[in-house]
Design a protein around this motif. Structure first.
Motif, short mmCIF file in Angstrom:
data_model
loop_
_atom_site.label_atom_id
_atom_site.label_comp_id
_atom_site.label_asym_id
_atom_site.label_seq_id
_atom_site.Cartn_x
_atom_site.Cartn_y
_atom_site.Cartn_z
N LYS A 61 1.13 -1.25 0.08
CA LYS A 61 -0.42 0.06 0.47
C LYS A 61 0.71 1.24 0.13
N TYR A 62 2.21 1.37 0.93
CA TYR A 62 2.95 2.44 0.27
C TYR A 62 4.31 1.88 -0.90
N SER A 63 4.34 1.24 -1.23
CA SER A 63 5.70 1.08 -2.55
C SER A 63 4.58 1.27 -3.54
N SER A 64 3.24 1.24 -4.16
CA SER A 64 2.44 1.33 -5.35
C SER A 64 2.50 3.33 -5.41
N LYS A 65 2.11 3.61 -3.82
CA LYS A 65 2.32 4.98 -4.31
C LYS A 65 3.34 5.56 -4.27
N ILE A 66 4.76 5.27 -3.65
CA ILE A 66 6.12 5.88 -3.99
C ILE A 66 6.48 5.60 -5.67
N GLU A 67 5.87 4.75 -6.78
CA GLU A 67 6.32 4.42 -7.60
C GLU A 67 5.80 5.53 -8.70
N GLU A 68 4.26 5.64 -8.47
CA GLU A 68 3.88 6.71 -8.68
C GLU A 68 4.44 8.38 -8.73
N LEU A 69 5.17 8.37 -7.34
CA LEU A 69 5.92 9.54 -6.93
C LEU A 69 7.13 9.93 -7.95
N LYS A 70 7.56 8.41 -8.62
CA LYS A 70 8.77 8.13 -9.42
C LYS A 70 8.92 9.06 -10.74
N ASN A 71 7.57 9.02 -11.10
CA ASN A 71 7.38 9.90 -12.00
C ASN A 71 6.97 11.50 -11.78
N THR A 72 6.84 11.97 -10.91
CA THR A 72 6.85 13.01 -10.69
C THR A 72 7.81 14.27 -10.75
N PRO A 73 7.35 15.64 -11.98
CA PRO A 73 8.14 16.28 -11.75
C PRO A 73 8.95 16.73 -10.81
N THR A 74 10.54 17.32 -11.00
CA THR A 74 11.37 18.20 -9.97
C THR A 74 10.59 19.57 -10.61
N GLY A 75 10.13 19.79 -11.05
CA GLY A 75 10.18 20.89 -11.71
C GLY A 75 11.10 22.15 -12.67
N GLY A 76 12.57 20.36 -12.40
CA GLY A 76 14.00 20.74 -13.37
C GLY A 76 13.72 20.69 -14.71
N GLU A 77 14.48 21.10 -16.07
CA GLU A 77 14.07 21.02 -17.19
C GLU A 77 15.34 20.36 -17.71
N ALA A 78 15.74 19.62 -18.35
CA ALA A 78 17.45 19.82 -19.01
C ALA A 78 16.61 19.54 -20.60
N VAL A 79 18.47 20.73 -20.85
CA VAL A 79 18.77 20.77 -22.14
C VAL A 79 18.58 20.03 -23.01
N ASN A 80 19.57 19.01 -22.57
CA ASN A 80 20.49 17.94 -23.49
C ASN A 80 20.63 17.20 -22.07
N ALA A 81 20.54 15.87 -23.05
CA ALA A 81 20.73 15.00 -22.01
C ALA A 81 21.85 15.30 -21.14
N LEU A 82 22.38 14.70 -20.07
CA LEU A 82 22.73 14.52 -19.64
C LEU A 82 24.08 12.93 -19.65
N GLU A 83 25.02 13.05 -19.91
CA GLU A 83 25.32 12.00 -19.82
C GLU A 83 26.03 10.98 -18.57
N ASN A 84 27.24 10.29 -18.47
CA ASN A 84 27.69 9.80 -17.59
C ASN A 84 28.63 8.18 -18.16
N PRO A 85 29.13 8.91 -18.77
CA PRO A 85 30.15 8.04 -19.57
C PRO A 85 30.89 7.23 -18.34
#
Length: 563
Positions: A339-363
């Motif tokens: 009942k808790y983890s299902s809600k957390i999965e939804e929250l993971k898709n919540t926007p932070t309010g920031g938007e990346a102009v370009n992909a931020l790679e992690n090579p």
């Protein structure tokens, strides 16, 4: 016998047959002395069994396995007490969403006996609701709280839950300066201590923290006047944390009468109990003190068995950490978590309010190609900028931030940045720490950072508030060519090797992780302050503040051999 005690004994009896095979995990412990006569008796020795957790920080994904570990120990030792040393609050989306109530439901299910407060329990004090979430946590707890040095008298939410006197029997959902519990006809006293540093690293507002040594001495004397000669301190001070504030080692040296310290705050892995038998003057104590701590995030369940003589002195002990991930999931806890983890999965898709102009790679590269572990990256710059921004909010003297490349685990795609993105990039929940270093020590750290260059190293440091150059063709330890610190106007000044600077990094690195012995030395000398803010939360707040996220590689880290 209370309903909770009856339940624990019934549960232990029902589990004992089915869990005989699990006793291997705790076979090194002496079973608690059992009552063999109805008539009250005074044995020559007394065994106290404890289970303990600390700094769980709302990490509930492994809680079903933790419940299994607790049930297994209790099946073998029905009288074992279960204690928590604080910092249940803050750290994951479970806390952000449920404000401690999800954690509490599992603590009640597990049958905790006592808890003290950590600094993070006071994180919400500056919110419009103040410490309402903490008050709700206490009110709904099926166990009492022990707090000997925290003054709640001026806090509207908490003061009605506190008691000034030590009761004959502590009530659940109440806070006491000390608690006495009866175990096999013997009285055991408990005190609780929270670091005074809370005033600087959390938001306690109207809550005050008194000196831990004076408060401990007062609480111990109160228990001794009642004839209690076996005393356990449940502390959130840190095992070897900054002695300018407080820590368990200093507590053991300065306060007579404490037999056991169940600690938290420093997230220390004490695989075996530590014995302190010298006082503050390095003279032999009349009685030794046993210290335990069980790392963090519920990864381990600590267990301790202590044998006392009739005078209440420790004459034997054994303890270890049970690795929770080796256990199976408890079915009831697994179902409850849904009942808790299902809600957390939804929250993971919540926007932070920031938007990346370009992909931020992690090579990554195992040779000499571009890698987060050997090169400056846009993402590394973003993370360290966020660390510096947050650290400056709490300490304006911070000038530099450092992040180990090995702690950056995933890229961030272009577009809206979600909570899930941030958590995947920084999954460890490392807290933010500040440290005082000389310019010479900064150079030593940077030398270690580039010692494997051009090959990868998890200790490769991304930087903010400074820039440096090095030559990967030179001998290890003599590679750094220049170091400059950024001024408020954007210009740079050469770092003075004799001057002291305040830097920010994560607690893992600050304690010497990735081989940074120079940081470890600073930590051991008390020059590190853990601010207690999770790295993913710092990045979340920073990208939300930026809104448009477009970091660049700026020449903060340059290998002159490649020019």
């Amino acid at each position: 016998m209370s309903v909770k005690q009856s339940f624990k004994r019934l549960l232990a009896s029902s589990l004992a047959v089915g869990l005989l095979s699990s006793q291997i995990a705790t076979a090194s412990y002496a079973a608690p002395q059992q009552e063999t006569h109805k008539k009250k008796h005074h044995p020559r020795t007394f065994n106290l069994s404890l289970m303990h957790t600390n700094d769980t920080h709302a990490h509930l994904d492994n809680v079903a396995k933790r419940i299994t570990a607790i049930k297994e120990v209790r099946a073998e030792k029905p009288d074992a007490l279960l204690l928590d040393a604080g910092d249940v609050f803050s750290g994951t989306l479970y806390f952000n969403e449920f404000k401690g109530q999800a954690d509490l439901e599992f603590m009640n299910l597990a049958g905790y006996d006592l808890m003290t407060f950590g600094n993070h329990e006071f994180d919400l004090g500056s919110s419009p609701e103040g410490h309402q979430a903490l008050a709700n946590f206490v009110k709904k707890a099926d166990f009492p709280f022990v707090s000997s040095n925290v003054d709640f008298s001026e806090d509207a939410n908490m003061k009605e839950l506190t008691n000034k006197r030590i009761p004959i029997k502590a009530k659940d959902s109440n806070i006491y300066p000390a608690v006495i519990k009866r175990v096999n006809h013997e009285r055991v006293g408990f005190i609780g201590l929270t670091t005074e540093e809370t005033a600087d690293i959390a938001s306690p507002e109207n809550v005050k923290f008194n000196n831990y040594i004076e408060s401990a001495q007062k609480a111990v004397k109160s228990l001794e006047r009642r004839g209690v000669n076996k005393i356990v301190a449940i502390t959130h001070l840190g095992y070897d944390d900054n002695p300018q504030y407080d820590n368990d080692l200093e507590l053991a040296k300065h306060v007579d009468g404490i037999d056991v310290i169940v600690g938290g705050h420093s997230h220390t892995t004490l695989a075996e109990p530590v014995i302190v038998d010298k006082d503050e003057n390095d003279k032999q104590k009349d009685a030794s003190t046993v210290i335990v701590q069980a790392y963090q995030y519920g990864d381990f369940l600590g267990t301790l068995d202590v044998q006392f003589n009739k005078k209440g002195q420790v004459i034997g002990q054994t303890g270890k950490l049970i690795e929770v991930k080796t256990k199976t999931d408890d079915p009831e806890a697994t179902e409850l978590l849904k009942k808790y983890s299902s809600k957390i999965e939804e929250l993971k898709n919540t926007p932070t309010g920031g938007e990346a102009v370009n992909a931020l790679e992690n090579p990554r590269s195992s040779t000499d190609g571009p890698s987060v572990r050997s090169n400056e990256t846009e993402l590394g710059n973003l993370i360290t900028d966020g660390m510096l921004d947050k650290a400056k909010e709490l300490n304006p003297n911070v000038e530099i931030a450092l992040q180990n490349g090995g702690g950056i685990r995933a890229p961030i795609d272009a577009g809206p940045i979600t909570y899930g993105d941030v958590l995947t990039t920084l999954p460890f929940g490392n807290t933010l720490a500040t440290m005082k270093l000389t310019g010479a020590e900064i150079k030593t750290a940077l030398e270690h950072s580039v010692s494997q260059s051009p090959k990868e190293s998890g200790g490769f440091l991304h930087v903010s508030g400074m820039k440096f150059t090095y030559d990967s063709t030179k001998a290890v330890g003599s590679r750094v060519v220049s170091m400059e610190v950024k001024n408020p106007d954007g210009s740079y000044t050469t770092i003075d090797t004799a001057k002291e600077y305040v830097i920010a990094t994560n607690a893992f690195t600050a304690k010497g992780g990735d081989g940074f012995t120079v940081f470890k030395t600073a930590y051991e000398q008390g020059r590190v302050t853990d601010l207690g803010l999770s790295d993913w939360e710092n990045l979340r707040d920073y990208v939300a503040k930026l809104k448009t996220v477009d970091p660049k590689v700026e020449g903060r880290i340059v290998d002159v051999a490649k020019k």
